[in-house]
Design an enzyme around this catalytic site. Structure first.
Site, PDB file in Angstrom:
ATOM      1  N   SER A   1      39.695  50.102  36.555  1.00 51.64           N
ATOM      2  CA  SER A   1      40.892  50.188  37.390  1.00 51.64           C
ATOM      3  C   SER A   1      41.668  51.450  37.060  1.00 51.64           C
ATOM      4  O   SER A   1      41.297  52.222  36.169  1.00 51.64           O
ATOM      5  CB  SER A   1      41.785  48.960  37.165  1.00 51.64           C
ATOM      6  OG  SER A   1      42.298  48.952  35.842  1.00 51.64           O
ATOM      7  N   LYS A   2      42.764  51.661  37.782  1.00 48.34           N
ATOM      8  CA  LYS A   2      43.588  52.865  37.614  1.00 48.34           C
ATOM      9  C   LYS A   2      44.084  53.028  36.171  1.00 48.34           C
ATOM     10  O   LYS A   2      44.286  54.152  35.711  1.00 48.34           O
ATOM     11  CB  LYS A   2      44.806  52.787  38.547  1.00 48.34           C
ATOM     12  CG  LYS A   2      44.479  52.969  40.025  1.00 48.34           C
ATOM     13  CD  LYS A   2      44.246  54.415  40.354  1.00 48.34           C
ATOM     14  CE  LYS A   2      44.122  54.625  41.857  1.00 48.34           C
ATOM     15  NZ  LYS A   2      43.809  56.022  42.194  1.00 48.34           N
ATOM     16  N   ARG A   3      44.266  51.908  35.485  1.00 44.50           N
ATOM     17  CA  ARG A   3      44.812  52.015  34.124  1.00 44.50           C
ATOM     18  C   ARG A   3      43.845  52.695  33.167  1.00 44.50           C
ATOM     19  O   ARG A   3      44.220  53.097  32.064  1.00 44.50           O
ATOM     20  CB  ARG A   3      45.205  50.636  33.599  1.00 44.50           C
ATOM     21  CG  ARG A   3      44.057  49.683  33.351  1.00 44.50           C
ATOM     22  CD  ARG A   3      44.564  48.284  33.017  1.00 44.50           C
ATOM     23  NE  ARG A   3      43.488  47.327  32.883  1.00 44.50           N
ATOM     24  CZ  ARG A   3      42.859  47.082  31.739  1.00 44.50           C
ATOM     25  NH1 ARG A   3      43.201  47.725  30.647  1.00 44.50           N
ATOM     26  NH2 ARG A   3      41.904  46.172  31.697  1.00 44.50           N
TER      27      ARG A   3
ATOM     28  N   GLY B   1      42.406  55.492  33.904  1.00 44.86           N
ATOM     29  CA  GLY B   1      42.397  56.909  34.260  1.00 44.86           C
ATOM     30  C   GLY B   1      41.869  57.123  35.663  1.00 44.86           C
ATOM     31  O   GLY B   1      41.883  56.212  36.497  1.00 44.86           O
TER      32      GLY B   1
END
Length: 490
Positions: free
Chosen positions: A254-256, A258
């Protein structure tokens, strides 16, 4: 061209191209190119509420940037178009009506509210929340009555009440699904839009797709799709579901974690060759130990029997290391071309650089590229070549400028350089060696403060490389600025 191998990548244009989607496209493309087959790009844009033209343009741009071209699809056309699902609605309708006529599909008049209520009741009583088939055997009179109420029917496929549907998967073997848990699913919605599991089968069959290589998350959709193939009388393709890409902690990516889209990697200064090389290794193993592989080498080696069954682990550190290798090894002019936007973003070069600017930029990029990992870092590392009012590294000031005799040594070095008629790597280095001998000190005691004086930094390319690129006049000006700065230190 081996037309018995026809593969496709069919993204939904609802956002950027995720690296999982990019890997799926790459595996299909490599398989087609290795086997002399065809790679088809189709845009599955039947989700009208979320699909956008901007996302479509972004996907096409990202694929082109990666170097993934297509033999049939948007822009290039082909014999089995249109290649946008939103332009194929009449085809889906005709196919659905054909199944109605054959008695393997039927009209369903249940409203979304009624279906939601029944699902809720089924779950409350401990039953599976599946469609109960109440519209299966409606008479013509009952249908007319429903339509008189203003109800618009969807079309459902009639699923066998017993038995099982088996997916023959190239990576996972035979995977069986009980038919009684699949229920009679909708193939054409009441608004005339096709359901995903119906539209993709119709398109894959009509486009003569031979192998469907996609992410394992689609495995659960496959039994329904097989039932559509069978109802329409089409031959099944070869199914191959590739394992997921997981984050380093084995959670869903996911976006977390990177950057996760091709566009983000591109904007962050990663090179297409490096990203392609890295994506190929996410779930596929090359023949030998070498991991740095060019696109032709990947095409030559790529076979499905070397695709693993376990999840691939996303490792940004490895990608960044690989990108640094490509940054240093690829053709310099190509790197300069790719780096231009990053220099322009920092206002270091003009929007339409002159030949003189380009020649200077080439020297700068050549000097710094071996010490950085991305194109963005190239521009950061090279900033002092373009601006004069930089600040000095604080630790460097304490270590080099606050030393006794720092200003004196810089002044003497400046005199030596000013006396040079030729300002080259050889002459500047020789001047510093001579001066260190005259002063009876190590050359580093002059080299380090000079580097800080002309770049503001303690690390970077060789000092004499920096001097020659900056030129004699600018080098002397910066040394004079540093001498005055040292003299004003309290």
């Amino acid at each position: 061209m081996n037309d018995t191998v026809r593969v496709r990548f069919a993204p939904s244009p609802t956002g950027n191209l995720h690296i999982g989607g990019a890997r799926t496209a790459l595996f299909n493309w490599l398989f087609a190119r290795h086997n002399g087959g065809s790679f088809i790009l189709r845009i599955d844009d039947t989700d009208l509420a979320r699909s956008t033209e901007e996302s479509t343009r972004g996907i096409l741009s990202a694929l082109r940037w990666l170097g993934i071209d297509w033999d049939e699809g948007p822009v290039v056309g082909g014999p089995y178009g249109p290649y946008f699902q939103s332009q194929r609605l009449d085809i889906y309708k005709d196919m659905a009506l054909k199944l109605i006529d054959q008695g393997v599909a039927y009209y369903c008049y249940c409203t979304p509210e009624e279906l939601a209520q029944r699902r809720k009741e089924a779950m409350a009583s401990g039953k599976a929340p599946k469609y109960d088939g109440r519209c299966r055997e409606l008479s013509l009179q009952e249908r007319k009555s429903k339509e008189a109420e203003g109800r618009k029917p969807a079309i459902r496929l009639r699923i066998p009440d017993s038995g099982e549907t088996v997916v023959h998967d190239l990576f996972r073997g035979d995977v069986a699904f009980a038919n009684d848990v699949l229920d009679d699913f909708i193939i054409l919605k009441s608004n005339g839009m096709p359901a995903y599991n119906f539209a993709c089968v119709v398109d894959d069959a009509l486009m003569r797709i031979s192998h469907i290589i996609r992410a394992e998350e689609h495995l659960s959709n496959t039994p329904r799709q097989i039932l559509v193939y069978q109802a329409l009388g089409y031959q099944l393709p070869v199914f191959a579901h590739v394992s997921m890409i997981l984050a380093p902690d084995r959670s869903k990516l996911s976006k977390r974690h990177g950057a996760t889209s091709v566009e983000e990697f591109r904007d962050s200064g990663y090179l297409p060759g490096a990203l392609i090389n890295y994506l190929a290794l996410l779930g596929w193993s090359p023949e030998g130990e070498e991991e740095i592989l060019s696109l032709p080498e990947l095409v030559n080696q790529f076979t499905l029997d070397r695709v693993g069954k376990t999840a691939a682990i996303y490792d940004i550190k490895k990608l960044t290391w690989m990108n640094g290798h490509y940054l240093n090894e690829e053709d310099l002019d190509r790197i300069v071309e790719l780096a231009i936007p990053y220099f322009q973003k920092k206002n270091l070069i003009s929007e339409n650089p002159s030949q003189e600017e380009m020649d200077y930029l080439r020297k700068v990029v050549e000097a710094v590229r071996s010490r950085v990992k991305t194109l963005a870092e190239v521009a950061d590392a090279a900033e002092y070549f373009f601006v004069d009012d930089f600040s000095y590294d604080e630790k460097g000031v304490r270590k080099h400028f606050r030393k006794e005799n720092a200003a004196e040594y810089l002044a003497k070095a400046k005199e030596k350089l000013a006396a040079l008629s030729d300002f080259t790597l050889e002459t500047t280095e020789a001047a510093y060696r001579d001066l260190s001998e005259e002063l009876g000190i190590k050359a580093g005691e002059i080299i380090h403060p000079t580097r800080l004086a002309i770049s503001g930094r303690t690390m970077g390319p060789g000092l004499f490389d920096i001097m020659v690129i900056l030129g004699k006049e600018k080098t002397l000006e910066r040394m004079e600025r540093a001498i005055k700065y040292i003299e004003n230190l309290s």
